[in-house]
Design a protein around this motif. Structure first.
Motif, PDB file in Angstrom:
ATOM      1  N   ALA A   8     -18.445  -7.493-113.242  1.00 28.24           N
ATOM      2  CA  ALA A   8     -17.598  -8.065-112.201  1.00 28.24           C
ATOM      3  C   ALA A   8     -17.491  -7.099-111.027  1.00 28.24           C
ATOM      4  O   ALA A   8     -17.337  -5.900-111.213  1.00 28.24           O
ATOM      5  N   SER A   9     -17.601  -7.605-109.837  1.00 25.98           N
ATOM      6  CA  SER A   9     -17.538  -6.753-108.663  1.00 25.98           C
ATOM      7  C   SER A   9     -16.097  -6.321-108.390  1.00 25.98           C
ATOM      8  O   SER A   9     -15.175  -7.111-108.464  1.00 25.98           O
ATOM      9  N   THR A  10     -15.913  -5.040-108.125  1.00 25.15           N
ATOM     10  CA  THR A  10     -14.568  -4.526-107.859  1.00 25.15           C
ATOM     11  C   THR A  10     -14.556  -3.925-106.454  1.00 25.15           C
ATOM     12  O   THR A  10     -15.609  -3.719-105.838  1.00 25.15           O
ATOM     13  N   LEU A  11     -13.360  -3.620-105.986  1.00 25.84           N
ATOM     14  CA  LEU A  11     -13.248  -2.936-104.690  1.00 25.84           C
ATOM     15  C   LEU A  11     -13.964  -1.593-104.761  1.00 25.84           C
ATOM     16  O   LEU A  11     -14.557  -1.131-103.795  1.00 25.84           O
ATOM     17  N   TYR A  12     -13.884  -0.988-105.941  1.00 25.48           N
ATOM     18  CA  TYR A  12     -14.575   0.286-106.182  1.00 25.48           C
ATOM     19  C   TYR A  12     -16.078   0.143-105.897  1.00 25.48           C
ATOM     20  O   TYR A  12     -16.668   0.963-105.179  1.00 25.48           O
ATOM     21  N   ASP A  13     -16.677  -0.932-106.420  1.00 24.84           N
ATOM     22  CA  ASP A  13     -18.102  -1.168-106.146  1.00 24.84           C
ATOM     23  C   ASP A  13     -18.328  -1.426-104.658  1.00 24.84           C
ATOM     24  O   ASP A  13     -19.305  -0.955-104.072  1.00 24.84           O
ATOM     25  N   LEU A  62      -8.768   1.376-107.260  1.00 22.35           N
ATOM     26  CA  LEU A  62      -9.749   0.402-106.767  1.00 22.35           C
ATOM     27  C   LEU A  62     -10.424  -0.390-107.888  1.00 22.35           C
ATOM     28  O   LEU A  62     -11.374  -1.133-107.634  1.00 22.35           O
ATOM     29  N   GLY A  63      -9.930  -0.252-109.115  1.00 29.86           N
ATOM     30  CA  GLY A  63     -10.464  -1.066-110.208  1.00 29.86           C
ATOM     31  C   GLY A  63     -11.760  -0.554-110.793  1.00 29.86           C
ATOM     32  O   GLY A  63     -12.489  -1.303-111.451  1.00 29.86           O
ATOM     33  N   GLY A  64     -12.054   0.730-110.575  1.00 26.51           N
ATOM     34  CA  GLY A  64     -13.283   1.308-111.123  1.00 26.51           C
ATOM     35  C   GLY A  64     -13.102   1.764-112.570  1.00 26.51           C
ATOM     36  O   GLY A  64     -12.015   1.626-113.132  1.00 26.51           O
ATOM     37  N   PRO A  65     -14.161   2.338-113.138  1.00 22.03           N
ATOM     38  CA  PRO A  65     -14.140   2.720-114.553  1.00 22.03           C
ATOM     39  C   PRO A  65     -13.363   4.009-114.818  1.00 22.03           C
ATOM     40  O   PRO A  65     -13.169   4.822-113.926  1.00 22.03           O
ATOM     41  N   GLY A  66     -12.931   4.182-116.064  1.00 19.80           N
ATOM     42  CA  GLY A  66     -12.254   5.412-116.453  1.00 19.80           C
ATOM     43  C   GLY A  66     -10.776   5.334-116.159  1.00 19.80           C
ATOM     44  O   GLY A  66     -10.283   4.350-115.629  1.00 19.80           O
TER      45      GLY A  66
END
Ligand code: HEM
Length: 131
Positions: A8-13, A62-66
């Motif tokens: 899923a695309s996030t703001l982080y991406d 931003l909804g990224g991993p970790g």
């Protein structure tokens, strides 16, 4: 731009992921440490560790991993007696970096509102009662 299938695309991406955040955080600390009014707060501190935590915090926002593994922000800043004026200068440097890097739209709004939401936890210096 190359979203993985099923990811899923996030703001982080959307802002360019880990590399973009590392660049943003590096630039941010260049400005903060180059600001004679702010640099003294960082005397004797481990700036690489702070930067690492800052990248993780922004990643989480931003909804990224970790997950952010640093201290609670109130606790991390409690001993510093940061004034409202110095807080505002710091946020000014952050906004300048986001502008320079062309961060706009939802990512900008999300970061700006998350960062401004930290004011109460971070400002404990003598100018805090002014507003
Ligand atoms: C604008 C919102 C701010 C955010 C989101 C933020 C975020 C952070 C983070 C994530 C850490 C690392 C915590 C840890 O290592 O466990 C940190 C540490 C630190 N921050 Fe901030 N910060 C902000 C504002 C400020 C301001 C205004 C100053 C001073 C002008 C400041 C000075 C410091 C210092 C000196 C440390 C290291 C504290 C220590 O290791 O004892 N920060 N901050």
């Amino acid at each position: 731009m190359s979203a993985e299938p099923g990811h899923a695309s996030t703001l982080y991406d959307s802002i360019g992921g880990a590399d973009a955040l590392r660049v943003a955080v590096d630039r941010f600390y260049q400005k903060v440490l180059g600001d004679p009014q702010l640099a003294p707060y960082f005397d004797g501190k481990d700036v690489s560790a702070i930067k690492r935590h800052q990248v993780l915090l922004l990643t989480t926002i931003l909804g990224g991993p970790g997950a952010y593994g640093g201290r609670d922000l109130g606790e991390a800043h409690a001993a510093l007696a940061i004034t409202g004026d110095d807080y505002d200068r710091t946020v000014g440097h952050l906004v300048a970096v986001l502008d320079e890097l062309g961060v706009q739209g939802d990512a900008y709004e999300t970061l700006a509102s998350a960062v401004l939401g930290t004011r109460g936890a971070i400002v404990t210096g003598e100018a805090a009662e002014e507003d």
